[in-house]
Design an enzyme around this catalytic site. Sequence first.
Site, short mmCIF file in Angstrom:
data_model
loop_
_atom_site.label_atom_id
_atom_site.label_comp_id
_atom_site.label_asym_id
_atom_site.label_seq_id
_atom_site.Cartn_x
_atom_site.Cartn_y
_atom_site.Cartn_z
CG HIS A 59 59.64 -3.98 -43.59
ND1 HIS A 59 59.11 -5.25 -43.69
CD2 HIS A 59 58.71 -3.15 -44.15
CE1 HIS A 59 57.94 -5.19 -44.29
NE2 HIS A 59 57.67 -3.93 -44.57
CG HIS A 61 56.53 -0.29 -44.23
ND1 HIS A 61 56.64 -0.70 -45.53
CD2 HIS A 61 57.17 0.91 -44.16
CE1 HIS A 61 57.32 0.20 -46.23
NE2 HIS A 61 57.65 1.18 -45.42
CG ASP A 63 51.74 -3.53 -43.58
OD1 ASP A 63 52.76 -2.82 -43.46
OD2 ASP A 63 51.54 -4.24 -44.58
CG HIS A 64 55.24 -6.00 -42.29
ND1 HIS A 64 55.54 -7.24 -42.81
CD2 HIS A 64 54.64 -5.33 -43.30
CE1 HIS A 64 55.14 -7.31 -44.06
NE2 HIS A 64 54.59 -6.16 -44.39
CG HIS A 120 59.48 -2.65 -49.12
ND1 HIS A 120 58.49 -2.25 -50.01
CD2 HIS A 120 58.87 -2.77 -47.91
CE1 HIS A 120 57.35 -2.13 -49.36
NE2 HIS A 120 57.54 -2.44 -48.09
CG ASP A 158 55.99 -5.99 -47.39
OD1 ASP A 158 55.57 -7.14 -47.17
OD2 ASP A 158 55.37 -4.97 -47.04
CG HIS A 196 51.48 -7.92 -48.25
ND1 HIS A 196 50.45 -7.21 -47.69
CD2 HIS A 196 52.63 -7.33 -47.80
CE1 HIS A 196 50.94 -6.23 -46.94
NE2 HIS A 196 52.26 -6.29 -47.00
#
Length: 284
Positions: A59, A61, A63-64, A120, A158, A196
């Site tokens: 996805h 985001h 942080d990915h 998400h 996530d 995570h």
Amino acid sequence: MVIPVPAFKDNYVWLLARDLEPAHAGNRAAAVVDPGDAAPVEVALAERGLTLRAILLTHHHRDHVGGVRALLDARRGEDVAVYGPAGEAIDGVTRPLKGGDRIALDALDLRFEAIDIPGHTRGHIAYYGGPAGMIDEANDDAGNDAHELSEPMVFCGDTLFAAGCGRLFEGTPQQMHASLSRLAALPSNTRVYCGHEYTVANLRFAREVEPDSAAVIARERAAIATRERGAPTLPSTIALERATNPFLRSDEPAVRRAADIKRPGAGASAIETFTAIRQWKDSF
């Protein structure tokens, strides 16, 4: 093998490679899943003498996906395939995927099928598979070796966490519930690689939902001990999630009762129960 590469405060980038036994000494290909930060990935590749051949993204985001451009820029002229969800705009993706699409990482002898799991984010996908042929031939026998590619795997970003699930930033409770149901329907021995290290906190909440669950209590104790040793609590398995993850257990009487206590009437259906416990978790 699958190697956890810690990033930021609690992210994992998952590094996939053939085992490094002499039989594969000439094949140092690797893939990474959700590289939010390029620096620890480069260190992990260099330490093992691996060559990056593919990037898999679940996805959009930051942080990915934040490390994708740096990884590609460092390999200009090299053939690095970048897979990602067709429903999200992510810089660097060369091979967009939707649910049901299959990919072959031939250098790693791996095959994956994309699964649509919105909730998400709107276009979130998971990668389910393993060694060639496993998607069609996956068995239901549980295993114990967290590093060998001998059982099916799912990289779920996530959406599904160990004992939890992601927040609903872009989707609806109905979408997330359906997505988690798709993942819960995978073979019970499927290894769950999420994005995570939230396991201990998630189990604390799971114990609030099902305080009398021996399985939850035992898993929480084990997770705390694992973290005290400095080791990852991942991967999990689908079987373990079905037994201890309240977000996969909204049909269970104990979970429905807990939802009813928090919001009278919420235990009337699985989706209402899921919605109530997700809202409960948001403020836990």
